[in-house]
Design a protein around this motif. Structure first.
Motif, PDB file in Angstrom:
ATOM      1  N   ASN A  35      48.591  44.876  48.171  1.00 47.59           N
ATOM      2  CA  ASN A  35      48.800  45.768  47.027  1.00 47.59           C
ATOM      3  C   ASN A  35      49.411  47.092  47.481  1.00 47.59           C
ATOM      4  O   ASN A  35      50.302  47.625  46.822  1.00 47.59           O
ATOM      5  N   LYS A  44      52.898  46.407  47.999  1.00 51.17           N
ATOM      6  CA  LYS A  44      53.565  46.080  46.729  1.00 51.17           C
ATOM      7  C   LYS A  44      53.806  47.316  45.872  1.00 51.17           C
ATOM      8  O   LYS A  44      54.835  47.450  45.228  1.00 51.17           O
ATOM      9  N   TYR A  45      52.785  48.218  45.843  1.00 51.73           N
ATOM     10  CA  TYR A  45      52.887  49.337  44.915  1.00 51.73           C
ATOM     11  C   TYR A  45      53.296  50.653  45.602  1.00 51.73           C
ATOM     12  O   TYR A  45      53.131  51.716  45.041  1.00 51.73           O
ATOM     13  N   ASP A  71      47.520  54.147  50.292  1.00 54.55           N
ATOM     14  CA  ASP A  71      48.973  54.136  50.224  1.00 54.55           C
ATOM     15  C   ASP A  71      49.446  55.396  49.508  1.00 54.55           C
ATOM     16  O   ASP A  71      48.620  56.131  48.941  1.00 54.55           O
ATOM     17  N   ILE A  94      47.563  54.960  40.228  1.00 55.07           N
ATOM     18  CA  ILE A  94      47.027  54.355  38.992  1.00 55.07           C
ATOM     19  C   ILE A  94      46.505  55.504  38.115  1.00 55.07           C
ATOM     20  O   ILE A  94      45.822  56.402  38.616  1.00 55.07           O
ATOM     21  N   VAL A 143      41.367  48.048  36.803  1.00 52.76           N
ATOM     22  CA  VAL A 143      42.186  47.289  37.768  1.00 52.76           C
ATOM     23  C   VAL A 143      41.399  46.158  38.444  1.00 52.76           C
ATOM     24  O   VAL A 143      41.996  45.206  38.940  1.00 52.76           O
ATOM     25  N   TYR A 188      44.063  41.723  34.938  1.00 49.75           N
ATOM     26  CA  TYR A 188      44.530  43.020  34.465  1.00 49.75           C
ATOM     27  C   TYR A 188      45.644  43.551  35.354  1.00 49.75           C
ATOM     28  O   TYR A 188      45.504  43.620  36.573  1.00 49.75           O
ATOM     29  N   ARG A 189      46.769  43.907  34.738  1.00 50.64           N
ATOM     30  CA  ARG A 189      47.881  44.515  35.462  1.00 50.64           C
ATOM     31  C   ARG A 189      48.321  45.755  34.692  1.00 50.64           C
ATOM     32  O   ARG A 189      48.401  45.703  33.461  1.00 50.64           O
ATOM     33  N   VAL A 190      48.551  46.833  35.432  1.00 51.79           N
ATOM     34  CA  VAL A 190      48.934  48.069  34.738  1.00 51.79           C
ATOM     35  C   VAL A 190      50.264  47.852  34.015  1.00 51.79           C
ATOM     36  O   VAL A 190      50.385  48.078  32.820  1.00 51.79           O
ATOM     37  N   SER A 198      54.525  43.861  37.570  1.00 55.28           N
ATOM     38  CA  SER A 198      53.612  43.184  38.479  1.00 55.28           C
ATOM     39  C   SER A 198      53.998  41.713  38.625  1.00 55.28           C
ATOM     40  O   SER A 198      53.938  41.140  39.706  1.00 55.28           O
ATOM     41  N   GLY A 211      52.515  39.208  41.118  1.00 51.92           N
ATOM     42  CA  GLY A 211      51.075  39.459  40.906  1.00 51.92           C
ATOM     43  C   GLY A 211      50.531  38.775  39.660  1.00 51.92           C
ATOM     44  O   GLY A 211      51.184  38.720  38.639  1.00 51.92           O
ATOM     45  N   ASN A 212      49.340  38.221  39.784  1.00 55.54           N
ATOM     46  CA  ASN A 212      48.690  37.583  38.638  1.00 55.54           C
ATOM     47  C   ASN A 212      47.538  38.420  38.079  1.00 55.54           C
ATOM     48  O   ASN A 212      46.877  38.033  37.131  1.00 55.54           O
ATOM     49  N   GLY A 213      47.278  39.537  38.723  1.00 53.75           N
ATOM     50  CA  GLY A 213      46.158  40.376  38.260  1.00 53.75           C
ATOM     51  C   GLY A 213      44.809  39.832  38.685  1.00 53.75           C
ATOM     52  O   GLY A 213      43.787  40.163  38.089  1.00 53.75           O
ATOM     53  N   GLY A 269      43.981  39.553  42.261  1.00 57.72           N
ATOM     54  CA  GLY A 269      43.658  39.973  43.623  1.00 57.72           C
ATOM     55  C   GLY A 269      42.446  40.883  43.696  1.00 57.72           C
ATOM     56  O   GLY A 269      41.480  40.585  44.410  1.00 57.72           O
ATOM     57  N   LEU A 270      42.470  41.994  42.925  1.00 61.66           N
ATOM     58  CA  LEU A 270      41.357  42.942  43.004  1.00 61.66           C
ATOM     59  C   LEU A 270      40.062  42.344  42.446  1.00 61.66           C
ATOM     60  O   LEU A 270      38.973  42.661  42.931  1.00 61.66           O
TER      61      LEU A 270
HETATM   62  P1  ADP Z   1      48.155  41.870  41.184  1.00 62.01           P
HETATM   63  O1  ADP Z   1      48.185  40.511  41.702  1.00 62.01           O
HETATM   64  O2  ADP Z   1      48.866  42.025  39.883  1.00 62.01           O
HETATM   65  O3  ADP Z   1      48.516  42.904  42.163  1.00 62.01           O
HETATM   66  P2  ADP Z   1      45.531  42.953  41.454  1.00 62.01           P
HETATM   67  O4  ADP Z   1      44.240  42.499  40.853  1.00 62.01           O
HETATM   68  O5  ADP Z   1      45.631  42.950  42.912  1.00 62.01           O
HETATM   69  O6  ADP Z   1      46.629  42.075  40.778  1.00 62.01           O
HETATM   70  O7  ADP Z   1      45.802  44.391  40.889  1.00 62.01           O
HETATM   71  C1  ADP Z   1      45.653  44.684  39.541  1.00 62.01           C
HETATM   72  C2  ADP Z   1      46.539  45.803  39.103  1.00 62.01           C
HETATM   73  O8  ADP Z   1      46.098  47.016  39.693  1.00 62.01           O
HETATM   74  C3  ADP Z   1      47.944  45.654  39.574  1.00 62.01           C
HETATM   75  O9  ADP Z   1      48.699  44.949  38.645  1.00 62.01           O
HETATM   76  C4  ADP Z   1      48.417  47.067  39.707  1.00 62.01           C
HETATM   77  O10 ADP Z   1      48.897  47.519  38.473  1.00 62.01           O
HETATM   78  C5  ADP Z   1      47.170  47.827  40.030  1.00 62.01           C
HETATM   79  N1  ADP Z   1      47.112  48.122  41.481  1.00 62.01           N
HETATM   80  C6  ADP Z   1      46.445  47.429  42.422  1.00 62.01           C
HETATM   81  N2  ADP Z   1      46.587  48.007  43.639  1.00 62.01           N
HETATM   82  C7  ADP Z   1      47.348  49.089  43.471  1.00 62.01           C
HETATM   83  C8  ADP Z   1      47.835  50.113  44.333  1.00 62.01           C
HETATM   84  N3  ADP Z   1      47.543  50.126  45.639  1.00 62.01           N
HETATM   85  N4  ADP Z   1      48.599  51.082  43.780  1.00 62.01           N
HETATM   86  C9  ADP Z   1      48.871  51.091  42.487  1.00 62.01           C
HETATM   87  N5  ADP Z   1      48.437  50.164  41.607  1.00 62.01           N
HETATM   88  C10 ADP Z   1      47.678  49.164  42.075  1.00 62.01           C
END
Ligand code: ADP
Length: 491
Positions: free
Chosen positions: A390, A393-394, A418, A423, A431, A436-438, A443, A448-450, A452-453
């Motif tokens: 992440n 990615k972000y 990072d 966010i 998150v 959930y994806r912002v 994403s 991203g599938n939302g 991971g977290l």
């Molecule tokens: P994804 O597979 O979409 O990354 P995650 O569950 O890992 O799904 O993350 C959910 C959402 O949280 C992401 O879509 C992103 O919008 C936000 N996010 C996660 N990590 C970060 C980060 N390091 N910086 C900014 N936004 C983040």
């Protein structure tokens, strides 16, 4: 039908309790009453026996003193009618002094006096048993018309020369004793009946109050059985006894089950929603090909690539969903797993440096020695990969990622920071939610599938750790994991 059958065999706990108490009290009272009854009647009988012995001794002494030769009707009559009956050792006293015959006719005694040959000289009534010679005093029980009676016999010895001058026979019909006996019997039976009724009622009412929580639980179960989504709960007034605790635990269990049901249906909804887009894309391309694209190699190439990309995405999604489900069971399946945290963080750090040479990675490792954390190795690696992925990615212009490793008394803390898009505060709490994806579209583009977290959080919490995030929109994010320490390790 089944319900009716069950109801037919239903035997209320309250009734069982009442019957049990009644039976228990009956047994105890029966034993107590029997002991009391037998000791009381024994006492009564020995009193009657004592009266008989006293009468035998007193009368035979009086008659022994009256003559030294032969006993005659006149002498006996005179002794027994004119003399007074005084208890032993109280000669001359005024109390108890009555003519002998009156003293005898008062009681339930039949006195008969025989001469030496067995001829009846005197009798106060009709005796049950006939004459019998005896050489010493004998007292025994004999069978009478209605019930048993006591019979005592004694030889009459002249007071002057101790010559045998006749025989005395005293019978006690025991009417008095049997009257008391029956009275006592009646009282005992009544007492037993009262004990059974009262203890049964007491048991019933006591169980009624004590088992009320069970009734409440039963009512709640019946309501929830018909509709498991209902809000009905067992009213818990106190948790001071087992039933209160049971009711509370029951409510807790229902809450949790309903949460699971909600999560489950939401999960199914989320999954179908997530799958809809790739399926729609594949379907669109297939229709395109079917209509006019088969002969257009450019369209064919494009559609095949798109379909492949979407199937890959679905594949990843399915894998992630499986991971998420498994992450909920770590407590059961990986209870004794441990990992050397310093070694693992360093490995992940090295790997990411190698995969993303365009990024600047740094690791701030404060641990002097390696520590064991109660986490399965691959899971800790998965958590770190999710956070580092992440972070990559972000990230935006500033391609810098900072890892840190430190400890306090009980826990290890791993930080992943990072300096990317960050966010916003309103999204910060969400998150970690599933799917959930912002920014959904962006994403998605990044693969991203939302999930991971959500997987990371579930894993960390499954191992009794915590995961938190601090972030500022446009400045970057800092994710922190804390995990309990098992023990210091040399490796
Ligand atoms: P994804 O597979 O979409 O990354 P995650 O569950 O890992 O799904 O993350 C959910 C959402 O949280 C992401 O879509 C992103 O919008 C936000 N996010 C996660 N990590 C970060 C980060 N390091 N910086 C900014 N936004 C983040």
């Amino acid at each position: 039908m089944d319900e009716q059958k069950r109801r037919k065999h239903f035997f209320s706990l309250k009734l069982k309790w009442a019957l049990g108490t009644a039976l228990g009290s009956l047994i105890i009272s029966l034993v107590v009453i029997m002991v009391l009854f037998s000791s009381f009647t024994q006492d009564l009988l020995s009193q009657e026996r004592q009266t008989l012995t006293q009468s035998l001794v007193t009368i035979s002494q009086k008659l022994g003193k009256s003559t030294s030769s032969e006993l005659t009707v006149a002498k006996v009559n005179q002794t027994l009618k004119d003399n007074v009956l005084t208890p032993e050792g109280n000669d001359g006293g005024t109390i108890y002094q009555r003519p002998v015959i009156q003293g005898l006719s008062d009681g339930h005694l039949t006195v008969t006096v025989y001469d030496q040959s067995g001829k009846e000289l005197f009798s106060t009534g009709k005796e049950n048993q006939g004459f019998k010679k005896v050489s010493t005093q004998t007292i025994k029980m004999a069978d009478g018309k209605n019930h048993q009676y006591l019979i005592g016999r004694e030889p009459i010895l002249s007071a002057d020369n101790y010559r045998m001058i006749g025989y005395l026979q005293v019978e006690n019909n025991l009417d008095n004793y049997y009257q008391h006996y029956r009275h006592l019997e009646l009282i005992s039976v009544l007492a037993l009946i009262l004990v059974v009724i009262f203890s049964g009622l007491m048991g019933y009412f006591l169980s009624y109050f004590l088992l009320r929580p069970l009734n409440d639980i039963q009512e709640t179960v019946e309501v929830l059985r018909d509709d498991p989504t209902k809000d009905k709960r067992v009213p818990v007034t106190s948790r001071t006894d087992e039933l209160g605790e049971l009711a509370w635990m029951f409510n807790e269990m229902i809450d949790r089950t309903q949460r699971y049901i909600d999560q489950q249906s939401q999960f199914v909804g989320d999954v179908s929603h997530e799958l809809r887009t790739p399926v729609a894309i594949i379907q669109g391309h297939m229709q395109l090909l079917q209509r006019w694209g088969k002969d257009d190699p450019k369209q064919l190439e494009e559609s095949i690539n798109a379909a492949l990309a979407e199937t890959n995405r679905m594949n990843t999604l399915i894998g992630e969903m499986l991971d998420l489900t498994r992450a909920g069971q770590v407590e059961v399946n990986f209870r004794n797993a441990t990992t050397h945290v310093k070694k693992l963080v360093n490995q992940v750090y090295d790997n990411f440096r190698m995969i993303h040479p365009d990024f600047h990675f740094s690791l701030d490792d404060d641990l002097d020695e390696d520590l064991l954390v109660p986490v399965y190795r691959d899971h800790l690696e998965q958590i770190l990969i999710i956070l580092c992925d992440n972070a990559v990615k972000y990230s935006t212009e500033r391609k810098e990622i900072h890892l840190s490793l430190s400890r306090n008394m009980q826990a290890v803390e791993i930080g992943v920071q990072d300096f990317g898009e960050g966010i916003s505060q309103e999204n910060l709490n969400r998150v970690f939610d599933r799917f959930y994806r912002v920014d959904k579209a962006r994403s998605r583009k990044k693969g991203g599938n939302g999930l991971g977290l959500a997987i990371a959080k579930r894993l960390v919490e499954g191992y009794h750790g915590t995961v938190t995030v601090e972030s500022q929109l446009g400045s970057g994010s800092l994710f922190r994991i804390t995990l309990p320490i098992v023990e210091a390790s040399d490796k």
